[in-house]
Design an enzyme around this catalytic site. Structure first.
Site, mmCIF file in Angstrom:
data_model
loop_
_atom_site.group_PDB
_atom_site.id
_atom_site.type_symbol
_atom_site.label_atom_id
_atom_site.label_comp_id
_atom_site.label_asym_id
_atom_site.label_seq_id
_atom_site.Cartn_x
_atom_site.Cartn_y
_atom_site.Cartn_z
ATOM 1 N N HIS A 65 -9.137 -54.671 -61.189
ATOM 2 C CA HIS A 65 -9.688 -54.325 -59.617
ATOM 3 C C HIS A 65 -10.696 -53.423 -58.880
ATOM 4 O O HIS A 65 -10.535 -52.916 -59.034
ATOM 5 C CB HIS A 65 -8.653 -55.046 -58.522
ATOM 6 C CG HIS A 65 -7.459 -53.729 -58.175
ATOM 7 N ND1 HIS A 65 -6.958 -53.390 -59.595
ATOM 8 C CD2 HIS A 65 -7.287 -53.807 -57.161
ATOM 9 C CE1 HIS A 65 -5.667 -53.484 -58.760
ATOM 10 N NE2 HIS A 65 -6.503 -52.372 -58.162
ATOM 11 N N CYS A 204 -0.793 -48.779 -52.882
ATOM 12 C CA CYS A 204 -2.282 -48.271 -53.232
ATOM 13 C C CYS A 204 -3.940 -48.169 -53.525
ATOM 14 O O CYS A 204 -3.712 -48.335 -52.140
ATOM 15 C CB CYS A 204 -2.797 -48.979 -55.113
ATOM 16 S SG CYS A 204 -3.242 -51.014 -54.508
#
Length: 695
Positions: A65, A204
């Site tokens: 992603h 993240c």
């Protein structure tokens, strides 16, 4: 989520055998649907995100992603692989692959929905349904949270409520059972009759997937363990701070992050487990057990120590010793490099102004004439010498800091200073840092009365650890390390001929292997350690010259390649190539990272070959360098400058040629348009058309 995934974005027979091929196959579907405007540019962004941290998860899931300027709207593509694709998960290949594409400026509502999907991936019923679904339409409906229909559908029980968790920026799992809450006192709790309480933060680099999966995993593990877990997700959609009262009442803290935690000071003074986000996804029960153990032993984080970045942490919980050792050493080196650059350049400027005899000038405190250039040269040289004197203590201090946080600083600096005193040098600093961190960690494991905990980080730990490290450095290991340091220095001084050329080639390979990463930093630290004295040897200056020359090759070569054969690169890479000219000339190897991340199998080997050629030629030409940094701007300080530039040019040409040849050999995928003349993107005249596809 109805507009994020359709049947056309689902591939239930994904045949890719590598993560790059899998991402490309799913991205091509996005291009066809007009969701991605530049295939190669988007895949470069995916690869750059993947380079930060593998996106494979236990349970056979891969979630590549990224945010990208080449994405027109938030999009999700799904692929199911029969053979599995390796995305770096510990338990093996992934058979369920989700490619998540978010625009660079995606709004919070879309990102929240994608984040909700990430949470659902921790649901075994959901993933089992995806493995059994029979057709693409049913799979898309399942992911959208609709009830699939038709022969290939699955039951409504397996569907996903895509909006579930839209308000989950702070998710609290009141997980204690009635029996636990009323009938027991949890170990570490301050109040009888209540469960252990944990507050956690997950984050993240992208903030779309891992952040929320880690939160879900911790909450599930908390329910199973009878522990209350409150999670603050610091994701792309922003974050809602945990209530200060919840933090105050917590018995322990779990920080699972790969980017710095925002407002981390809020959690100081409590038992804390600081680790990477994937540890919370894969080993949540272990983390909960670890923080409960710390609470039972009375181990708390010192106030004010909460600002550590990932490189400053001593390695995540559950990581192997080799990984932790690399992180600890990189912590020391990363803090040492600014002292190297500042001190080395000041010394170099002193030599440039006053000549190489300036190292014999008297102290500027005793003799300084404002109008004399030699006085200014002596001033610069002596300031640089003072900065250089910090190299070994800073190296040792921050290795210890990476291992044991702030309590490791005092013994680390003391041990590093002792290493200088006994002439143990760079090797002594490494040993002192590791010993200091180990001693502090050992002291912190000792159970102590609660009344003494407040003075431990301020008085007891610095006192005992400094005494132990000093004894070991002065009496036990200092002399053997000093002898080893002297032997290494003598060996370098005697290098000549073929041996020197081979060493130059090896250092060139290391400088270009990971472009600013650990291997690159090892070669650079090795070179700077040799010139970190007032009168470095000729061999040490040759090594420094070879290292800097090789480090300049990758970005300069990528810049040249994008100029000579622009059609082999996408628009983003061509733009990066312009910046790479300046970065390479300034000895910033990281300028080649965007190219290496997008095409590592072609760029990295080509860079290594060119770096080896440059390193070997620099040593063969006998080029020397007293400055540890500066690139072409310190050419006047280089011995044999003309041949030195020839060595750099040779390596740049070799790397450029190899990159062009290797990229020219790749073949377009079937049905994909080839680049237009001059590298123009086909989509420039046909919106939504496919972009060039690399093999």
């Amino acid at each position: 989520m109805s507009d994020m995934i359709t049947a056309d974005l689902v591939d239930l027979d994904l045949s890719a055998d590598t993560k790059e091929a899998a991402a490309r196959a799913l991205a091509e579907r996005m291009v066809v649907q007009g969701r991605v405007t530049d295939l190669d540019g988007f895949l470069a962004d995916v690869a750059a995100r993947e380079a930060q941290m593998p996106t494979g998860l236990d349970g056979g899931i891969g979630i590549p992603h990224c945010r990208s300027e080449h994405v027109t709207e938030p999009t999700l593509a799904f692929g199911r692989s029969v053979d599995g694709v390796d995305f770096g998960a510990a338990d093996g290949p992934a058979d369920l692959v989700f490619l998540i594409a978010a625009p660079a400026g995606a709004d919070d509502a879309h990102l929240t929905i994608l984040s909700s999907l990430a949470r659902q991936l921790m649901n075994a019923e959901f993933t089992d349904a995806l493995r059994s679904v029979g057709d693409a339409s049913a799979a898309a409906a399942l992911i959208r949270g609709e009830e699939p229909t038709g022969a290939g559908g699955v039951s409504e029980d397996a569907s996903v409520n895509a909006s579930e968790g839209a308000e989950d920026s702070v998710a609290v799992s009141a997980a204690a059972s009635a029996e636990t809450a009323t009938g027991s006192t949890d170990e570490g709790s301050d109040e009888p009759g209540r469960p252990f309480r944990i507050v956690a933060v997950t984050s993240c680099p992208t903030g779309i997937a891992h952040t929320y999966m880690a939160a879900e995993s911790l909450e599930n593990a908390g329910r199973e363990a009878g522990v209350e877990v409150a999670v603050e997700t610091q994701g792309s959609a922003g974050f809602t701070r945990l209530d200060p009262a919840v933090i105050e009442a917590a018995d322990g803290v779990i920080l699972a992050h790969d980017v710095p935690v925002r407002e981390k000071d809020r959690f100081a003074g409590k038992p804390t487990v600081d680790t990477g986000v994937k540890a919370a996804i894969n080993r949540p029960a272990e983390l909960i057990g670890e923080v409960r153990g710390k609470a039972a032993r009375g181990e708390v984080t010192a106030a004010g120590s909460a600002g550590a970045t990932p490189v400053e942490r001593g390695g995540g919980s559950g990581e192997g010793y080799g990984t932790k050792l690399r992180v600890w050493l990189m912590s020391g080196v990363s803090y040492m490099v600014p002292f190297v650059a500042a001190g080395g350049l000041l010394i170099a400027l002193g030599f440039a102004i006053g000549g190489y005899e300036i190292n014999k000038a008297p102290s500027v405190m005793d003799h300084f004439v404002w109008s004399q250039a030699d006085s200014w040269a002596a001033l610069l040289f002596q300031i640089g010498g003072v900065a250089f004197a910090f190299l070994v203590p800073v190296l040792a201090g921050y290795i210890a800091y990476g291992m044991a946080d702030r309590p490791g600083l005092v013994p680390g600096f003391v041990g590093g200073s002792i290493a200088l005193t006994i002439n143990a040098g760079f090797l002594g600093g490494l040993a002192a840092g590791l010993i200091s961190g180990a001693v502090v960690l050992a002291i912190q494991r000792v159970r102590i009365p609660a009344a003494l905990r407040g003075i431990m980080p301020v008085v007891v730990i610095p006192l005992i650890s400094s005494a132990v490290v000093g004894f070991l450095m002065f009496v036990v290991i200092g002399k053997p390390i000093a002898s080893a340091q002297k032997a290494m220095t003598d060996w370098l001084s005697d290098l000549s001929g073929a041996n020197a050329i081979l060493l130059g080639a090896l250092l060139g390979l290391m400088m270009c292997f990971d472009l600013g990463g650990p291997v690159n930093k090892v070669a650079y630290a090795f070179a700077t350690a040799g010139i970190a004295v007032s009168d470095p040897s000729d061999s040490a200056m040759k090594i420094m010259a070879a290292v800097m020359a090789a480090g300049m090759v990758p970005p300069l070569a990528m810049a040249l390649a994008t100029t000579v054969r622009s059609k082999l690169f996408n628009a983003a890479e061509r733009e990066n190539g312009k910046a790479a000219w300046v970065l390479g000339a300034s000895f910033i190897s990281e300028g080649a990272i965007p190219f290496a991340a997008a095409d590592p199998l072609r760029v990295i080997p080509s860079s290594m070959v060119g770096g080896a050629v440059t390193g070997a030629l620099s040593m063969a030409f006998g080029a020397t360098l007293r400055a540890p940094h500066g690139g072409i701007f310190v050419v006047p300080l280089i011995g044999n400058p003309l041949l030195y530039l020839v060595a750099i040019a040779a390596g740049v040409c070799v790397t450029t040629a190899l990159v062009i040849v290797l990229k020219g050999l790749r073949k377009p995928a079937p049905g994909v348009a080839a680049p237009g003349p001059g590298g123009a993107d086909p989509s420039a005249s046909a919106p939504g058309a496919k972009q060039p596809v690399a093999a």
